[in-house]
Write an enzyme that holds these catalytic residues in place. Structure first.
Site, short mmCIF file in Angstrom:
data_model
loop_
_atom_site.label_atom_id
_atom_site.label_comp_id
_atom_site.label_asym_id
_atom_site.label_seq_id
_atom_site.Cartn_x
_atom_site.Cartn_y
_atom_site.Cartn_z
N ASN A 7 9.30 -1.84 -20.90
CA ASN A 7 8.20 -1.33 -20.07
C ASN A 7 8.61 0.05 -19.56
O ASN A 7 9.46 0.17 -18.68
CB ASN A 7 7.98 -2.31 -18.91
CG ASN A 7 6.86 -1.86 -17.99
OD1 ASN A 7 6.27 -0.79 -18.17
ND2 ASN A 7 6.58 -2.67 -16.98
N ARG A 91 5.07 -2.93 -23.32
CA ARG A 91 3.91 -2.97 -22.44
C ARG A 91 3.18 -1.63 -22.57
O ARG A 91 3.80 -0.57 -22.46
CB ARG A 91 4.36 -3.15 -21.01
CG ARG A 91 3.18 -3.14 -20.08
CD ARG A 91 3.60 -2.90 -18.67
NE ARG A 91 2.41 -2.90 -17.81
CZ ARG A 91 2.38 -2.36 -16.63
NH1 ARG A 91 3.46 -1.78 -16.15
NH2 ARG A 91 1.29 -2.39 -15.92
N HIS A 180 -3.69 -5.04 -15.23
CA HIS A 180 -2.92 -6.26 -14.90
C HIS A 180 -3.33 -7.45 -15.77
O HIS A 180 -3.14 -8.61 -15.39
CB HIS A 180 -3.13 -6.69 -13.42
CG HIS A 180 -2.53 -5.77 -12.40
ND1 HIS A 180 -3.12 -5.57 -11.16
CD2 HIS A 180 -1.41 -5.02 -12.40
CE1 HIS A 180 -2.39 -4.72 -10.47
NE2 HIS A 180 -1.34 -4.37 -11.20
N HIS A 208 -3.94 -10.87 -8.08
CA HIS A 208 -2.64 -10.22 -8.29
C HIS A 208 -2.46 -9.23 -7.13
O HIS A 208 -3.04 -8.14 -7.14
CB HIS A 208 -2.64 -9.51 -9.65
CG HIS A 208 -1.37 -8.77 -9.97
ND1 HIS A 208 -0.50 -9.16 -10.96
CD2 HIS A 208 -0.82 -7.66 -9.43
CE1 HIS A 208 0.52 -8.34 -11.01
NE2 HIS A 208 0.35 -7.40 -10.09
N LEU A 209 -1.71 -9.65 -6.11
CA LEU A 209 -1.58 -8.82 -4.91
C LEU A 209 -0.15 -8.30 -4.79
O LEU A 209 0.77 -9.04 -4.43
CB LEU A 209 -1.94 -9.65 -3.66
CG LEU A 209 -3.26 -10.45 -3.72
CD1 LEU A 209 -3.47 -11.24 -2.43
CD2 LEU A 209 -4.44 -9.53 -3.99
N GLY A 210 0.02 -7.03 -5.15
CA GLY A 210 1.35 -6.43 -5.06
C GLY A 210 1.21 -5.08 -4.41
O GLY A 210 0.40 -4.90 -3.49
N GLY A 212 0.29 -2.49 -6.31
CA GLY A 212 -1.01 -2.33 -6.95
C GLY A 212 -1.64 -3.71 -6.99
O GLY A 212 -0.94 -4.68 -7.28
N ARG A 241 -3.17 2.98 -2.54
CA ARG A 241 -4.46 3.38 -3.14
C ARG A 241 -5.63 2.86 -2.32
O ARG A 241 -5.57 1.73 -1.80
CB ARG A 241 -4.57 2.80 -4.56
CG ARG A 241 -3.63 3.45 -5.54
CD ARG A 241 -3.74 2.81 -6.90
NE ARG A 241 -2.42 2.49 -7.40
CZ ARG A 241 -2.15 1.62 -8.36
NH1 ARG A 241 -3.11 0.98 -8.98
NH2 ARG A 241 -0.91 1.39 -8.74
N PHE A 286 4.28 -4.56 2.63
CA PHE A 286 3.62 -5.58 3.46
C PHE A 286 4.58 -6.29 4.40
O PHE A 286 4.17 -6.79 5.44
CB PHE A 286 2.89 -6.59 2.56
CG PHE A 286 1.60 -6.04 2.00
CD1 PHE A 286 1.62 -5.12 0.96
CD2 PHE A 286 0.38 -6.42 2.53
CE1 PHE A 286 0.44 -4.58 0.46
CE2 PHE A 286 -0.80 -5.89 2.04
CZ PHE A 286 -0.77 -4.97 1.00
N ARG A 287 5.88 -6.32 4.03
CA ARG A 287 6.84 -6.94 4.95
C ARG A 287 6.94 -6.13 6.24
O ARG A 287 6.94 -6.70 7.34
CB ARG A 287 8.22 -7.04 4.30
CG ARG A 287 8.30 -8.13 3.27
CD ARG A 287 9.48 -7.96 2.38
NE ARG A 287 9.31 -6.77 1.53
CZ ARG A 287 9.96 -6.58 0.39
NH1 ARG A 287 10.83 -7.46 -0.02
NH2 ARG A 287 9.76 -5.50 -0.33
N GLY A 335 1.19 -11.82 -3.09
CA GLY A 335 0.57 -13.12 -3.37
C GLY A 335 1.59 -14.25 -3.51
O GLY A 335 1.34 -15.37 -3.07
P1 ADP Z 1 4.18 -3.64 -8.01
O1 ADP Z 1 4.62 -4.37 -9.27
O2 ADP Z 1 2.73 -3.33 -7.97
O3 ADP Z 1 5.06 -2.49 -7.62
P2 ADP Z 1 5.00 -6.07 -6.64
O4 ADP Z 1 4.17 -7.11 -7.29
O5 ADP Z 1 6.47 -6.04 -6.95
O6 ADP Z 1 4.35 -4.64 -6.81
O7 ADP Z 1 4.82 -6.23 -5.07
C1 ADP Z 1 5.45 -5.38 -4.17
C2 ADP Z 1 4.94 -5.71 -2.78
O8 ADP Z 1 5.22 -7.07 -2.48
C3 ADP Z 1 5.60 -4.86 -1.72
O9 ADP Z 1 4.64 -4.05 -1.09
C4 ADP Z 1 6.11 -5.85 -0.72
O10 ADP Z 1 5.63 -5.51 0.53
C5 ADP Z 1 5.45 -7.16 -1.09
N1 ADP Z 1 6.32 -8.28 -0.73
C6 ADP Z 1 7.46 -8.68 -1.33
N2 ADP Z 1 7.99 -9.74 -0.67
C7 ADP Z 1 7.18 -9.98 0.39
C8 ADP Z 1 7.18 -10.92 1.47
N3 ADP Z 1 8.14 -11.83 1.61
N4 ADP Z 1 6.19 -10.86 2.38
C9 ADP Z 1 5.21 -9.95 2.26
N5 ADP Z 1 5.15 -9.03 1.27
C10 ADP Z 1 6.11 -9.06 0.35
#
Ligand code: ADP
Length: 403
Positions: A7, A91, A180, A208-210, A212, A241, A286-287, A335
């Site tokens: 990737n 990818r 995604h 899919h909550l990350g 992105g 975003r 988010f942490r 997520g």
């Molecule tokens: P991407 O692949 O889009 O970069 P990820 O799917 O790896 O993103 O997600 C990253 C996000 O997940 C970060 O913003 C982080 O805040 C959040 N995250 C990871 N662990 C936790 C947790 N224990 N509680 C809340 N958010 C979390």
């Protein structure tokens, strides 16, 4: 059969080597800060400690060379020779309308990928660079392209067309593509298994909550709508975003900030908005936001509320679009890990008869049903695994070549 999954991003590349006989990851790692003097690589073979070292990687090709060397290294490697690798799965972010599934890469596919480049100027060039570098380094090895957009090619026209003159779609390819897709495909299949129902019988919303984020409506195993659009900027409020907004805001911001439209879109809406912008620049993680909200930071709380509200709105819209809602899946960084965000969202879904089991919801990073037995909708937390999907598609295509 051993499959290497690659990737490539703009300044990084990640890899995983799988033994497909047991679907086991043998090694994973990556090269970061490609093109910069402080590039470094990480490599971890399963069961061993992570190795980190500085590397001289002015481009992706040099970075990939370190990966291949690490895989066959007598001390940290996991294979004797590169000829043990049967194929590479890449990818690719954007496959346009041309690719509704994964494909064996040949000259014609490379040409089509270059044509798609205009549609994804940020994402596709590094993907293409990675493929070209691998083809130079391993010219005889079969390579497969797996597209983020492919799973969403089943969307009906009413879902993928914008309210623009039809000519914009026909002659300029302006439509919803969605992203995604490999993740939505993986978790929707796992969800059907967890629910012990055939995918063809159920209607799911996969979240899919990350950093992105995107949501998909998966009706009877097929994506029928998704929140990301022409680009990955549309839809949910994300880490940095904006997601959906009134398009007239773009020209307003151009005047207010004295910037060009592409500066506003790339710099402002992609990088400085989302929960980062809403929280007054506090964080896109988010942490951090959850911690700050707990300590009384008003804007952090507001950012999390806006994020959750948008997710709820999409789940409602997709339930209506599918005419049914059997399951909701939470995946990706937020997520999979944030029980408080899942709770925030599910509390607002009582109209669908969603009941969350607080104890089960307290899990992190595990695959399981987190709703109560009485809940009318099965809610699940499912860690995504895009790499194994890429490896499976690659193995399948390569096996059928020999058949
Ligand atoms: P991407 O692949 O889009 O970069 P990820 O799917 O790896 O993103 O997600 C990253 C996000 O997940 C970060 O913003 C982080 O805040 C959040 N995250 C990871 N662990 C936790 C947790 N224990 N509680 C809340 N958010 C979390």
């Amino acid at each position: 059969m051993k499959i290497l999954v690659i990737n490539c991003g703009s300044s990084s590349l990640k890899y995983q080597l799988f033994d497909m006989d047991q679907e086991k990851c043998l090694a994973r790692g990556g090269v970061e800060r490609v093109g910069s003097p402080d590039a470094f690589m990480t490599h971890r073979s399963t069961g061993n400690d992570k190795v980190k070292r500085d590397v001289d990687a002015p481009d992706h090709e040099r970075g990939l060379k370190y990966v291949f060397d690490a895989l066959v290294d007598p001390n940290i490697g996991v294979i004797n020779s590169l000829s043990d690798i049967s194929a590479i799965g890449h990818r690719v972010v954007h496959g346009g309308e041309r690719f509704a599934g994964s494909v064996l890469i040949d000259e014609e596919v490379m040409r089509a990928l270059h044509e798609c480049q205009d549609l994804a100027p940020l994402h596709n060039p590094p993907n293409i660079m990675g493929i070209e570098a691998c083809r130079r380094l391993m010219p005889d090895l079969p390579m497969v392209g797996v597209f983020d957009t492919a799973f969403h090619q089943t969307m009906p026209k009413e879902a993928y067309l914008y309210g623009l003159p039809y000519d914009m779609y026909v002659n300029h390819g302006v439509r919803r593509y969605g992203f995604h897709g490999t993740s939505h495909r993986y978790v929707s299949r796992r969800a059907a298994m967890l629910m012990k129902r055939p995918p063809e019988e159920i209607c799911l919303v996969t979240c899919h909550l990350g950093n992105g984020s995107s949501i998909a409506a998966v009706k009877r195993g097929k994506s029928v709508d998704t929140s990301m659009g022409f680009t990955p900027l549309e839809g949910l409020v994300m880490g940095t975003r904006s997601g959906d907004l009134d398009p007239a805001i773009v020209s307003f911001l151009c005047e207010e900030l004295d910037k060009s439209a592409s500066e506003v879109v790339l710099g402002y809406l992609n990088k400085n908005s989302g929960v980062l912008g809403l929280s007054g620049g506090l964080s896109n993680d988010f942490r951090d936001l959850e911690r700050a909200a707990e300590e009384g930071h008003q804007l952090a709380r507001l950012a999390l509320d806006v994020f959750a509200y948008r997710v709820v709105k999409y789940i409602g819209a997709y339930a209506a679009a599918m005419g049914a809602l059997d399951g909701i899946v939470f995946t990706a960084g937020v997520g999979e890990n944030s029980s408080t965000m899942r709770k925030r969202i599910c509390e607002r879904l009582q109209i669908f008869g969603v009941g969350l089991d607080n104890e089960k919801n307290s899990v992190r990073g595990l695959e399981q049903i987190i709703s109560t037995p009485e809940s009318r909708v099965t809610v699940m937390a499912i860690p995504t695994n895009e790499e194994i999907m890429i490896a499976r598609d690659t193995a399948e295509i390569v096996s059928s070549m020999g058949a």
